[in-house]
Write a protein that holds these residues in place. Structure first.
Motif, mmCIF file in Angstrom:
data_model
loop_
_atom_site.group_PDB
_atom_site.id
_atom_site.type_symbol
_atom_site.label_atom_id
_atom_site.label_comp_id
_atom_site.label_asym_id
_atom_site.label_seq_id
_atom_site.Cartn_x
_atom_site.Cartn_y
_atom_site.Cartn_z
ATOM 1 N N TRP A 282 0.793 -1.206 0.065
ATOM 2 C CA TRP A 282 -0.109 0.183 -0.194
ATOM 3 C C TRP A 282 0.889 1.469 0.008
ATOM 4 O O TRP A 282 0.638 2.425 -0.578
ATOM 5 C CB TRP A 282 -0.999 0.111 1.201
ATOM 6 C CG TRP A 282 -0.386 0.234 2.622
ATOM 7 C CD1 TRP A 282 0.072 -0.685 3.382
ATOM 8 C CD2 TRP A 282 -0.145 1.473 3.075
ATOM 9 N NE1 TRP A 282 0.627 -0.198 4.509
ATOM 10 C CE2 TRP A 282 0.657 1.156 4.406
ATOM 11 C CE3 TRP A 282 -0.402 2.939 2.901
ATOM 12 C CZ2 TRP A 282 0.940 2.145 5.311
ATOM 13 C CZ3 TRP A 282 0.069 3.743 3.728
ATOM 14 C CH2 TRP A 282 0.603 3.482 5.015
ATOM 15 N N ASN A 283 2.016 1.156 0.698
ATOM 16 C CA ASN A 283 2.897 2.495 0.598
ATOM 17 C C ASN A 283 4.021 2.478 -0.355
ATOM 18 O O ASN A 283 4.925 3.062 -0.151
ATOM 19 C CB ASN A 283 3.260 2.682 2.116
ATOM 20 C CG ASN A 283 4.210 1.348 2.828
ATOM 21 O OD1 ASN A 283 4.205 0.539 1.879
ATOM 22 N ND2 ASN A 283 4.585 1.629 4.021
ATOM 23 N N SER A 284 3.773 1.747 -1.256
ATOM 24 C CA SER A 284 4.810 1.681 -2.438
ATOM 25 C C SER A 284 4.850 3.152 -2.708
ATOM 26 O O SER A 284 3.774 3.822 -3.163
ATOM 27 C CB SER A 284 4.473 0.745 -3.384
ATOM 28 O OG SER A 284 4.630 -0.475 -2.940
ATOM 29 N N VAL A 285 6.052 3.491 -3.545
ATOM 30 C CA VAL A 285 6.015 4.910 -4.282
ATOM 31 C C VAL A 285 6.574 4.763 -5.652
ATOM 32 O O VAL A 285 7.387 3.846 -5.995
ATOM 33 C CB VAL A 285 7.131 5.593 -3.776
ATOM 34 C CG1 VAL A 285 7.335 7.080 -4.326
ATOM 35 C CG2 VAL A 285 6.890 5.898 -2.087
ATOM 36 N N GLU A 305 -9.653 -2.160 -0.131
ATOM 37 C CA GLU A 305 -9.601 -2.851 0.918
ATOM 38 C C GLU A 305 -9.201 -4.365 0.482
ATOM 39 O O GLU A 305 -8.576 -4.983 1.016
ATOM 40 C CB GLU A 305 -11.021 -3.164 1.530
ATOM 41 C CG GLU A 305 -11.050 -4.042 2.810
ATOM 42 C CD GLU A 305 -12.414 -3.979 3.672
ATOM 43 O OE1 GLU A 305 -12.484 -4.889 4.487
ATOM 44 O OE2 GLU A 305 -13.221 -3.253 3.182
ATOM 45 N N GLY A 306 -9.851 -4.807 -0.741
ATOM 46 C CA GLY A 306 -9.451 -6.068 -1.490
ATOM 47 C C GLY A 306 -8.112 -6.207 -1.957
ATOM 48 O O GLY A 306 -7.385 -7.225 -1.797
ATOM 49 N N ALA A 307 -7.421 -4.915 -2.347
ATOM 50 C CA ALA A 307 -6.114 -5.005 -2.931
ATOM 51 C C ALA A 307 -5.114 -5.015 -1.804
ATOM 52 O O ALA A 307 -4.084 -5.952 -2.077
ATOM 53 C CB ALA A 307 -5.992 -3.682 -3.803
ATOM 54 N N TYR A 308 -5.264 -4.366 -0.674
ATOM 55 C CA TYR A 308 -4.333 -4.593 0.249
ATOM 56 C C TYR A 308 -4.476 -5.289 1.706
ATOM 57 O O TYR A 308 -3.743 -5.337 2.455
ATOM 58 C CB TYR A 308 -4.090 -3.058 0.847
ATOM 59 C CG TYR A 308 -3.642 -2.044 -0.389
ATOM 60 C CD1 TYR A 308 -2.662 -2.171 -1.032
ATOM 61 C CD2 TYR A 308 -4.335 -0.816 -0.151
ATOM 62 C CE1 TYR A 308 -2.221 -1.507 -2.168
ATOM 63 C CE2 TYR A 308 -4.219 0.093 -1.341
ATOM 64 C CZ TYR A 308 -2.919 -0.234 -2.463
ATOM 65 O OH TYR A 308 -2.549 0.610 -3.540
#
Length: 561
Positions: A282-285, A305-308
């Motif tokens: 989720w916190n990728s840049v 919500e489903g992705a992370y």
């Protein structure tokens, strides 16, 4: 404070240059796939082309009495609009729908219930009767006109920064945009099923996972059943074996590319399910999933919500904030297009080898290009469709003039600055030999003059053969600016009628050396007091100046305004 609805193109560029700079850089590097929904086509499907209004009117015309099936179907559709008694009183089935006082409000309320409207059944008729027969699908969708969003997307595809697009829209507006840009339909590889991917590749792959209008019209037997328009068909899409390969392809797309979702609320459960457990952190840049929205819909939150999954609950506020880009399709896509073009031009100036330019000079040129970018954004905000068309026509015109010296009338075929993102363009050895870095430098110097209030910048009608790249407007004079790769292109521009050797309002920026020219009549200047065109050799200017300040001073002097 601007919202996603009111934000200007220039304000959107400010976002891309500021808090969303990592996203912008990632987008320009080709890291994002576009996921597109009905929001990007609304002004064509509902507004200008009036498809929803046409559906209602055609259904009204089939009504033969209060007890007929078409009247019952219309009443069911009106129920979806949740009309009040006073609003219902404004409906008169004996009059055209367009004349109803409630018409606009009715269309607005039904827009987000499009699949429910199309799912309304007529006893004894096929399930897609409203879509195919009442709407007269083959006629309605045979020739549609692209809007600003579609033109901007098509140019981003041609510029090589968007390779994959997934859309729930079955209209042909993206394909129409390519045609308007002078490119054939085959520019896209359009896929409705996995089997459609077995053919030759296109510049971009367009996954039309709810079906394709063009294919259904051309091949009704095979592709009409694949049009997913009714709510029930959307619900069952995830289990429909005809779309098994498409689901696999879309999951692979989600796993390998970041997502920018425009005009897609994410309310359809089949889309939400595709994004589950895709491997992104989720916190990728830059951020893996971005929505063009003021506030996230429940469907979009469900996608996140489903992705992370396990990371979502504890970090949901930050995840939602990072995923929200508060600009809708038109300002966002035009801003991304202008930023991409400006970024490519800045990358070209980065290839300059003149010692007088150096790192400071290259940064100054980049700032000049940003000034031109902002000027274009401000000028094009009032009419964004015209802005997109002007960008396309202008780049086509300038490319033809720069590379081939072509000056004939009419719209020119869009020719991208490069077929690849900027970082790959810089690695192409042919670029150094093309004269494009010098042309980009000339534009940067013009932009610096704009920023210093030496002149303002305007654009002539790109369809006129005598229009150049830009028009510079100073208090005492104006000049049409032409770009030419080499001296021979200048001869061709004159021969094609772009300008005459006695035109005093012309400045030609030539990337290479310029042969000294003589006026057609040597005494013309003495007789008329008119000057001839000014020819600026950009390579001589860059290589023959001791400093960047001297480059700018000599440039301003040679422009002669």
């Amino acid at each position: 404070m601007s919202t996603a609805t009111t934000i200007s193109v220039a304000e959107t560029i400010d976002l891309l240059d500021g808090p969303l700079s990592s996203f912008s850089a990632g987008f320009q590097a080709g890291l994002y796939a576009l996921w597109l929904g009905s929001g990007i086509s609304r002004e064509r499907i509902v507004g200008l082309d009036g498809v929803l209004a046409k559906l209602l009117e055609n259904l009204r015309l089939r009504i033969t009495g209060a007890d007929c099936e078409h009247h019952r179907a219309f009443e069911k559709i009106l129920t979806l609009a949740d009309l009040s008694p006073p609003e219902k009183a404004q409906i008169d089935f004996t009059q055209p729908v367009a004349s109803w006082p409630i018409h606009d409000e009715l269309i607005n309320r039904l827009w987000n219930k499009y699949s429910k409207v199309l799912g309304t059944e007529i006893q004894g008729q096929p399930l897609d009767y409203l879509l195919w027969d009442i709407l007269d699908f083959p006629t309605t969708f045979a020739a549609q006109k692209a809007d600003a969003e579609h033109l901007a997307i098509a140019m981003l595809v041609l510029e090589g920064v968007v390779l994959d697009l997934a859309t729930a829209n079955w209209d042909g507006l993206l394909e129409a945009a390519m045609v308007e840009l002078g490119r054939p339909n085959e520019t896209f590889r359009v896929a409705v099923t996995g089997g459609d991917l077995h053919g030759p590749p296109g510049i971009g792959t367009l996954y039309k996972f709810h079906g394709c209008a063009n294919r259904a019209i051309e091949n009704e037997a095979d592709y009409r059943p694949l049009l997913v328009a009714r709510e029930a068909a959307i619900t069952h899409w995830a289990q429909n074996q005809r779309f098994t390969q498409m689901r696999e392809q879309l999951r692979a797309l989600i796993a390998r590319s970041r997502t920018l979702m425009i005009g897609l609320s994410g309310q359809d459960t089949n889309i939400q399910q595709l994004f589950g457990a895709n491997g992104w952190v989720w916190n990728s840049v830059p951020v893996p999933i971005v929505f063009a929205a003021q506030d996230l819909s429940e469907g979009q939150k469900s996608i996140l919500e489903g992705a992370y999954q396990g990371d979502y609950e504890a970090n949901r506020e930050q995840i939602r904030a990072d995923a929200t880009l508060p600009a809708f399709g038109k300002p966002l896509l035009l801003a991304l297009l202008l930023s991409t073009l400006c970024g490519k031009l800045a990358a070209l100036t980065g290839l300059l080898t003149s010692p007088a330019v150096g790192a400071v000079g290259k940064q100054s040129l980049a700032e000049g290009l940003k000034a031109l970018e902002r000027s274009a954004a401000q000028a094009g905000n009032a009419n964004r469709y015209d802005c997109a068309r002007t960008i396309a026509a202008l780049i086509g015109r300038v490319s033809d003039q720069f590379l081939g010296g072509q000056g004939s009338a009419g719209r020119r075929r869009y020719m991208p600055l490069s077929l690849q993102p900027a970082h790959l363009m810089q690695q192409d050895p042919a670029v150094m030999l093309s004269g494009r870095p010098e042309a980009a430098a000339a534009l940067g110097l013009i932009g610096r003059g704009l920023a210093a209030n030496k002149w303002s910048v305007a654009v002539d009608d790109p369809e006129q053969p005598t229009s150049g790249a830009l028009r510079l407007v100073a208090p005492a004079a104006q000049a049409r600016v032409f770009l030419a790769a080499n001296d021979e292109n200048i001869n061709q521009l004159v021969a094609s009628g772009a300008f005459d050797e006695e035109d005093a309002d012309v400045v030609v920026m030539c990337s290479r050396k310029v042969t000294p020219r003589q006026q057609r009549s040597p005494s013309a200047s003495w007789r008329t007091g008119k000057a001839s065109p000014r020819y600026v050799s950009v390579s001589d200017l860059l290589d023959g100046s001791p400093s960047f300040d001297e480059i700018q001073n000599r440039f301003n002097s040679e422009v002669g305004l």
